[in-house]
Design an enzyme around this catalytic site. Sequence first.
Site, short mmCIF file in Angstrom:
data_model
loop_
_atom_site.label_atom_id
_atom_site.label_comp_id
_atom_site.label_asym_id
_atom_site.label_seq_id
_atom_site.Cartn_x
_atom_site.Cartn_y
_atom_site.Cartn_z
N ASP A 294 0.85 -1.18 0.00
CA ASP A 294 0.00 0.00 0.00
C ASP A 294 0.89 1.23 0.00
O ASP A 294 1.92 1.26 0.66
CB ASP A 294 -0.88 0.01 1.26
CG ASP A 294 -2.13 -0.81 1.01
OD1 ASP A 294 -2.59 -0.84 -0.13
OD2 ASP A 294 -2.61 -1.44 1.98
N ASP B 164 -5.54 -4.27 5.96
CA ASP B 164 -6.18 -4.21 7.27
C ASP B 164 -7.70 -4.14 7.20
O ASP B 164 -8.38 -4.57 8.10
CB ASP B 164 -5.64 -3.03 8.09
CG ASP B 164 -5.76 -1.71 7.35
OD1 ASP B 164 -6.30 -1.71 6.22
OD2 ASP B 164 -5.32 -0.69 7.91
N GLU C 200 -1.38 17.66 7.80
CA GLU C 200 -1.34 18.50 6.60
C GLU C 200 -1.44 19.97 7.01
O GLU C 200 -0.69 20.82 6.54
CB GLU C 200 -2.49 18.16 5.64
CG GLU C 200 -2.28 16.89 4.85
CD GLU C 200 -2.85 15.68 5.56
OE1 GLU C 200 -3.27 15.82 6.74
OE2 GLU C 200 -2.84 14.59 4.96
N ASP D 162 -10.10 -5.72 2.27
CA ASP D 162 -8.85 -6.36 1.89
C ASP D 162 -8.91 -7.88 2.07
O ASP D 162 -8.05 -8.60 1.57
CB ASP D 162 -7.69 -5.85 2.78
CG ASP D 162 -7.25 -4.46 2.36
OD1 ASP D 162 -7.42 -4.14 1.17
OD2 ASP D 162 -6.73 -3.73 3.21
N ALA E 283 -17.21 16.10 5.70
CA ALA E 283 -17.15 15.15 4.58
C ALA E 283 -18.13 15.57 3.50
O ALA E 283 -17.97 15.20 2.34
CB ALA E 283 -17.45 13.74 5.07
N LYS F 50 -10.42 26.57 2.34
CA LYS F 50 -9.52 25.77 1.51
C LYS F 50 -10.09 24.36 1.38
O LYS F 50 -10.84 23.88 2.23
CB LYS F 50 -8.10 25.72 2.10
CG LYS F 50 -7.92 24.95 3.40
CD LYS F 50 -6.44 24.88 3.75
CE LYS F 50 -6.12 23.78 4.75
NZ LYS F 50 -6.55 24.04 6.13
N THR G 261 -19.04 18.87 2.53
CA THR G 261 -18.59 19.94 1.65
C THR G 261 -17.14 19.74 1.22
O THR G 261 -16.69 20.28 0.23
CB THR G 261 -18.67 21.29 2.38
OG1 THR G 261 -17.85 21.19 3.56
CG2 THR G 261 -20.09 21.61 2.80
N ARG G 262 -16.37 18.96 1.99
CA ARG G 262 -14.95 18.72 1.78
C ARG G 262 -14.19 20.06 1.76
O ARG G 262 -13.26 20.24 0.98
CB ARG G 262 -14.72 17.93 0.49
CG ARG G 262 -15.28 16.51 0.61
CD ARG G 262 -15.54 15.88 -0.71
NE ARG G 262 -14.30 15.65 -1.44
CZ ARG G 262 -14.23 15.58 -2.76
NH1 ARG G 262 -15.32 15.77 -3.47
NH2 ARG G 262 -13.10 15.36 -3.36
N SER H 174 -12.70 23.25 4.54
CA SER H 174 -12.58 23.78 5.90
C SER H 174 -12.15 25.24 5.78
O SER H 174 -11.79 25.70 4.69
CB SER H 174 -11.55 22.98 6.69
OG SER H 174 -10.28 23.16 6.14
#
Lengths: 682, 199, 569
Positions: free
Chosen positions: A306, A517, A347, A521, A378, A394, A380-381, A383
Amino acid sequence: MKESSKKQKRIFSSELIRPAITASFKKLDPRWMIKNPVMFIVEIGSVLVTYQFLKTMLAGNLNEGLFTLQITLWLWFTVLFSNFAEAMAEGRGKAQADALRKTRTETFAKKKTGEIIEQIPATQLRKDDICICEPGDIIPGDGEVIEGIASVDESAITGESAPVIRESGGDRSAVTGGTKVLSDRIVIRITSNPGETFIDKMIRLVEGAKRQKTPNELALTILLSGLTIVFVIVVATLQPFAIYSGTSVSITSLIALLVCLIPTTIGGLLSAIGIAGIDRVMQHNVLAMSGRSVEASGDVNTLLLDKTGTITLGNRQAVEFIPMPGVEELQLADAAQFSSLPDETPEGRSIVVLAKEKYGLRGRVMQDHEIRFIPFSANTRISGVDYNGRSIRKGAAEAIIKYVQAKNRPIPKELDGVVSGIAQAGGTPLVVVENDKILGAIYLKDVVKGGIKERFDQLRKMGIKTVMITGDNPLTARSIAAEAGVDDFLAEATPESKMKLIRQEQSDGKLVAMAGDGTNDAPALAQADVGLAMHSGTMAAKEAGNMIDLDSNPTKLIEIVEIGKQLLMTRGALTTFSIANDLAKYFAIIPAIFAAAFPELGLLNIMHLHSPQSAIISAVIFNALIIIALIPIALRGVAYLPLKAEALLLRNILIYGVGGIIVPFAGIKLIDIIITGIKLVP
Amino acid sequence: MLREMKYAFKAILIFTIILGFGYTFFITVFASLLFNRQANGSIISGENGKKGSVLIGQKFTVPRYFHPRPSNAGSKGYDPTASGGSNLAPTNRKLIDNVKSNLEQVLKDNPGFKPEDIPVDAVTSSASGLDPHISIENAKIQAPRVAKARNLDLSVVHYLINNNTDKPLLFVQGEPGVNVLQLNLELDKVSKDISNERR
Amino acid sequence: MKTLDVFQLLFFTGVLIVCSLPLGLYIKKVFCREATLFDFILKPVEKFIYRLMGINADAQMRWTQYAFALLSFNIAGGILLYLLLRLQNLLPLNPGSFSGMSPDLAFNTAISFVTNTNWQAYAGESTLGYLAQMAGLTVQNFLSAATGIAVAIALMRSFSGKESGTIGNFWFDATRSVLWILLPLSLIFSIVFVWQGVPQNFNKPVSIKTLEGVEQSIPQGPVASQEAIKIIGTNGGGFFNANSAHPYENPTPLASFLQVFAILIIPAALCTTFGKMMKDRRHGLVLLGAMLLLFITGVCLVTHFENAGNPEIAKILHRTSVPQMEGKEVRFGIGASSLYSVVTTSASCGAVNSMHDSFTPLSGMILMLNIGIGEIIFGGVGAGFYGIILFALLTVFIAGLMVGRTPEYLGKKIEAFEIKMVMLGVLVIPVLVLILTALSVSIDPGKAGISNPGPHGLSQVLYAYLSASGNNGSAFAGLSANTFFYNLLLGLTMLIGRFGVIIPVIAIAGAIASKKIVPVSNGTFPTTGIMFAGLLTIIILMVGALTFFPVLSLAPVAEHLKMMNGVLY
């Protein structure tokens, strides 16, 4: 990992040696010995020689008796040394098992049936029972959180003291029996019956109770048994040949010759090597469900890794601010930093750090009443922050575009180029907008782990292909793949495409290893030849894989492959060594046993051993001591170097093949000098 | 199972016809057309019938003939119906005794030579017991005796030895050998010619 | 060794290798159904044979079916040959009016020729009529060779097969071996042998009067046709007792040269065939390289020991050393005799142009080792190839582990089943030989056959069982083997030595054919280089040395040391 390096340190420690010595005697039980045909023959030989010794002593033949006594003792030592090696290998697992067993003792479960809650012993829990766990409770069995969230101390299993979060739904719902709830109340559904829980499995594994011979071990045992049969016949027919030639050989000498010829070195160490292999995996905090999977990992041709967490650090870092035309870079940096101040994600922090380092913008003190945070959702994605009339947002490019378009404001035509440029370079663009005006983009970059490229180079040398699995688009994937030096990548991966890739590789005759995990998977983990499940993952994933990494570190796949190779190499090296030894033993024993009838054969006594008796005893002593001398190699494994097969083979042949021919000549000669020096033989 | 056995027997019969008969007869016909003399055993015929095969050694004991190597074919040696060697081991006392008595015989037959002059093939028996050849050295130690017995010049005998020496082709392993029967036949011819001349 | 000897040996090896390349390619074409020169005449014959037999030669067989077809073919051949030998007095073409063979000798001889051993407990010229020679022995010379080639081809096919589980059709393989390979070569060599002096006729024995007036009866017969297949099929059963030492079987040095060439040509070519089938010539070359190394070493050693000779004889002749000429023909001398002896024991041929019993002890030991390691230095037709593949698998298994992977050969994983079969195939010879030799030197019926006393007696018995189990057929011929005891035991040994290897090999082929092919990578143990050739050679020698060291030190080694000390028995 810290813990594991500590465990690796010593092979011979006194708390391991004492029980191992006891165990070596217990293992003399023929019912146990017969599992190892080579050593079983040695045991039979020992019994016969013991009988010969008693017979000679009763006959009053002292000189012959002393000789037979020494052979008798050393033959028994040979068996004991082999048992000792096995016991040592098992001992390390046993110590771990005992620690685990403690956690299993008498826990109680709060079983919930309808609305009734009753306290019952954990051993009475069955699959699909529902239990309640509260802070301080030991989780009574393996299960799945169906309600609530809690922090759990899993140190009993992982050795890691930091608590982990377990919550209902998603990939963090699995709990393991024997771990301890630290905070909050959770409701779990039990997923395994007593005796089949994870801890039970683990105990069985480390104790080696369920150990079966692996395919390769089986093949090697056949080879060794075949050689043993031949040598039994070689030695048994020697007597008629001797009689025809007008002489005869004593039973003691024949058995001494037999024991020296049959591959006792590898025969005595074979099971220890296997146990130690699994143990070495465990020292890396990985649980192998079978020896077979450890062995298979040595054969792996393709590694599926991954991207996130394995090839790259888990978090992206801001590396550049790219303003739109007419916007100052500083202005963009300021807005970006400002919007990220409350953002505690890695980030977000990296944006603050970049602004500070590159533009000297320092973090500002903010009063709570003047500022309003808009957290990431989640939906509007996006902040951002509203502060003093500034409204900064952004988010992902499409989300921001939608946000700006909704307000009927223009989108700079340059934006598209900037965004796709970042994506092509393997980065993630974040677009910053202030008061509905697009200022520019932040270049968030995936950071490839240090040293990973070199690792992949090594793997390539070993003939292993690495494939990076990522959800990113092909453009991003390609650039990261190039930077990390993987051979191939699978972009926009779905469970189906992963599965397809594994099947494809397997139908080409390749063995595939992967780590995973999540529940999605699980099919791929089951399909892969080596499936390393993360302990932090779901129960489904753990059930599907054949190894579980308690540290939940997918990079371990690489180490596991190396351990698998080491395991096979150790077997091969010691087999070669063992067979190569026979040459010197022939030169020691054959002239000795025919010294009387064919004095001319003394020409073959190229080691110039003192006397026939000392020659035979020296060979037998060497044969026994070499087992002890090689225990460390058997337990630790032969040195593994990431080389091409050819170079690796040459190296091992020089050490164990050529060495196997030379060492016994020197060793037998040395022992001969010592035993004649201290007058053990006339 | 049974079906396979049936195939097997059929196959054996078919192949017996093709290989046992077809092949053998074909070669026989073809060989007699191409190499008739060899195909029929390389038999040498003289005035009084067949003299022998050029390939099969004969026993010679009288001084005027060259003697072949010691032979173990049959009880008297050179019996083509009982080819074979002595099969004596190097450590077998019989072998050493045989070599000793062979040497005595050779020294007696060819006076004037010492053991170190005698080539080894003269005192050891051949593999087939029918060896048609002797070594050139072996022929040379016998030459004086034969010349004397036949009242011939030694150089004539040496010439005939040379004439009857078979040499291996270039690069092919093997040793030159003097064909005893042919040599003796030529000797007889030469002796006869000479006596005819004298007459 | 003299320089000339070395030069001649290199010349021989060079010619052999150069000629084996095109033949190898041809053999590949024959079995892959590609067009060949002789199709126009042989294809109709082939079709006709299949029609007569009533079989479909395209049907693919699993290994069990293949093995069963092969066994049926050999059993049928054995039964017919036995009857022919027993009843030859009632059948035509028996000008010598020989009687039928005794049951035990016929049993021994039938097995001997069916198993490609051609051990001869009888003397041909005084025992067998022409019908038994041509319709019995000649036919089995062809068919036992074809059986060997078929097994080798099936094994090759299995390596190139991908999870198929079938290994070809036995009838197809056997028929093509006979028609396309053995028959054309035999035709050529028969004629060449006749040219060199080998008789080919149905005449009565020729009666002559020698120059000294003694009666001599010279046996005749269809010798050349049998000689050719005896050599090409690595059979080795001579028309006459003295075998290829007999001037009628092997009249000239050139004939001898052609014989050793013909013995090794198909086994050497099969290496090329293998490389071609694997689409990588190096796989074949590696095997050829290991073979050549062992072969040249063997020839040099034997030539050296034979030139050094027996010090006792040297003493009698007042010299420091004389070559060992007892039991050798003048026309062959030491060089061609030594070469022949190594060739015939390297291959499972067993034809001899000199008497091995009289060789110096250490030469004898090398000949025994050649057989004891399984006749894989070129080896018998087919048998040598599948023999060396067994060793290659063993090498790959032991050495392959050392590179840290499950061993694989040509992309096929070598696992427990294959190793079990490899061990069976490799060990059947040492086990049989040691047990039966020990038995024979312990009891009177066995000891009665021994003709040379001392350590050499042990060598004689050892050589007999080696020869029988290795399906060689040569002998330390002093041993009186035509007794009920030896006929029976050696017969059984030949049977087990042949099929005890063939069946495991076919089983391996079956298992290999059903495996996937693992692609080659950097981590793959390389099986094409010099290192593999070297390892293979070492493993071969180690197995041989470890199993035979004790008995060899009591037999040839002890004898050699005694000989050097002047001890006689």
